[in-house]
Write a protein that holds these residues in place. Structure first.
Motif, mmCIF file in Angstrom:
data_model
loop_
_atom_site.group_PDB
_atom_site.id
_atom_site.type_symbol
_atom_site.label_atom_id
_atom_site.label_comp_id
_atom_site.label_asym_id
_atom_site.label_seq_id
_atom_site.Cartn_x
_atom_site.Cartn_y
_atom_site.Cartn_z
ATOM 1 N N THR A 182 -4.226 36.133 -3.248
ATOM 2 C CA THR A 182 -4.993 34.942 -3.618
ATOM 3 C C THR A 182 -4.422 33.679 -3.007
ATOM 4 O O THR A 182 -5.006 32.612 -3.148
ATOM 5 C CB THR A 182 -5.023 34.772 -5.146
ATOM 6 O OG1 THR A 182 -3.688 34.592 -5.629
ATOM 7 C CG2 THR A 182 -5.655 35.977 -5.817
ATOM 8 N N SER A 183 -3.277 33.803 -2.317
ATOM 9 C CA SER A 183 -2.626 32.634 -1.715
ATOM 10 C C SER A 183 -1.828 33.093 -0.504
ATOM 11 O O SER A 183 -1.636 34.300 -0.287
ATOM 12 C CB SER A 183 -1.687 31.955 -2.715
ATOM 13 O OG SER A 183 -0.580 32.806 -3.010
ATOM 14 N N SER A 227 -2.188 22.434 -4.730
ATOM 15 C CA SER A 227 -2.237 23.649 -3.914
ATOM 16 C C SER A 227 -3.521 24.413 -4.197
ATOM 17 O O SER A 227 -3.905 24.599 -5.357
ATOM 18 C CB SER A 227 -1.024 24.526 -4.218
ATOM 19 O OG SER A 227 -1.068 25.715 -3.479
ATOM 20 N N GLY A 230 -5.855 28.000 -3.426
ATOM 21 C CA GLY A 230 -5.746 29.392 -3.030
ATOM 22 C C GLY A 230 -6.929 29.836 -2.200
ATOM 23 O O GLY A 230 -7.813 29.050 -1.831
ATOM 24 N N ASP A 279 1.118 35.157 -1.636
ATOM 25 C CA ASP A 279 0.712 36.536 -1.935
ATOM 26 C C ASP A 279 0.506 37.332 -0.648
ATOM 27 O O ASP A 279 0.875 38.514 -0.558
ATOM 28 C CB ASP A 279 -0.604 36.553 -2.720
ATOM 29 C CG ASP A 279 -0.467 35.993 -4.116
ATOM 30 O OD1 ASP A 279 0.675 35.843 -4.593
ATOM 31 O OD2 ASP A 279 -1.509 35.694 -4.722
#
Length: 307
Positions: free
Chosen positions: A223-224, A124, A126, A227
């Motif tokens: 940041t993702s 994953s 970000g 988020d």
């Protein structure tokens, strides 16, 4: 559903006879008949009238999907033909959620079927490292959005999609059929960390429409994608993104509203320009082939309108 059964169905449709289809496939007529019957049992409907051979309504609906399946399988085979007999290899795949939406898992599945000796790992990514992860050799390819313009990487566009505004469900704009850029530019936008590439922060705040003016940043910082959705649900700001994220990755308490006059944006697969390994080229070729396959249009948004 087995590919050989689908190939037998297509051969019968194209040849107009079970016997000719069997000869073309180097099979016996009973074998081809059995393949078609098994396919019909799996789908729960007759696909062909037998005398003479013609498509039923169900068969006519299934035909383009059958053609797409065989096309995708052939594209996968062609993409990895240079890898047969090669030693076991690993491709590290980065995904900035949700990547190219439904196309992302479809590409991963197709490549694994076509080249089982090449192992895929998924990491994953970000908002701050979606490009640096590739450049720093932490991943080999990455599904990202928007498409970067950087001479150090090769960028293969996979989708081009409408823009949406992600907003709190109780906001005034939340349930509108659509909004315009003038309606959203003065809203508070979820903030990104300072290390976020300018490409992404500009994309998330519709910077191209601001004539150089900075956005109004909210108190949240994302940041993702997780988020981002949490910050929006908390009422800390809004964000601009692609249509598929609003469909593919939603959080309770948020709404996705079309921004009808915003330019469409791309999702892409990126890889290092100096990575000349055949397995990377094969992965790229397969991804592009699936993204362009008209039979897989359900995995892609519509074509952008002409302006």
């Amino acid at each position: 559903m087995q590919l050989r059964h689908v190939e037998s169905f297509l051969a019968v449709v194209e040849e107009g006879q079970f016997a000719r289809a069997a000869s073309r496939l180097f099979l016996s007529p009973p074998a081809v008949t059995g393949h078609v019957r098994q396919l019909e049992r799996e789908l729960g409907a007759p696909l062909l009238h037998r005398s003479p051979v013609s498509l039923t309504e169900a068969g006519a609906r299934f035909l383009p999907h059958a053609q797409a399946m065989v096309t995708a399988a052939n594209a996968a085979s062609a993409a990895v033909k240079d890898l047969h007999g090669a030693r076991d290899t690993v491709i590290r795949v980065g995904v900035m959620t949700p990547g190219a939406a439904e196309l992302t898992p479809a590409i991963l599945r197709a490549f694994c079927r076509a080249q089982p000796r090449t192992r895929l790992t998924v990491e994953s990514l970000g908002f701050t490292d979606f490009l640096s992860a590739v450049l720093e050799h932490r991943v080999d390819v990455a599904f990202v959005r928007p498409a970067p313009d950087d001479e150090r990487v090769i960028t293969d566009t996979l989708t081009v999609e409408p823009r949406i505004l992600l907003t709190l469900a109780t906001d005034d704009l939340a349930h509108a059929d659509g909004v315009r850029l003038d309606d959203v530019l003065d809203l508070r936008f979820v903030r990104f960390p300072e290390t976020t590439p300018r490409l992404l922060s500009d994309y998330g705040s519709f910077a191209a429409a601001r004539n150089g003016m900075d956005p109004h940043w909210g108190v949240g910082q994302a940041t993702s994608a997780q988020d981002l959705m949490t910050s929006i649900a908390a009422g800390w700001g809004v964000a601009g993104t692609l249509q598929s994220l609003g469909r593919y990755y939603r959080s309770p308490g948020t709404c996705a509203v079309p921004v009808v006059d915003a330019p469409w944006e791309a999702s892409a697969l990126v890889s290092r320009r100096d990575d000349l390994r055949p397995e990377i080229r094969a992965f790229r070729d397969l991804a592009v082939a699936l993204a362009r396959d008209p039979g897989l249009s359900r995995l892609r948004p519509p074509v952008p309108p002409e302006r």
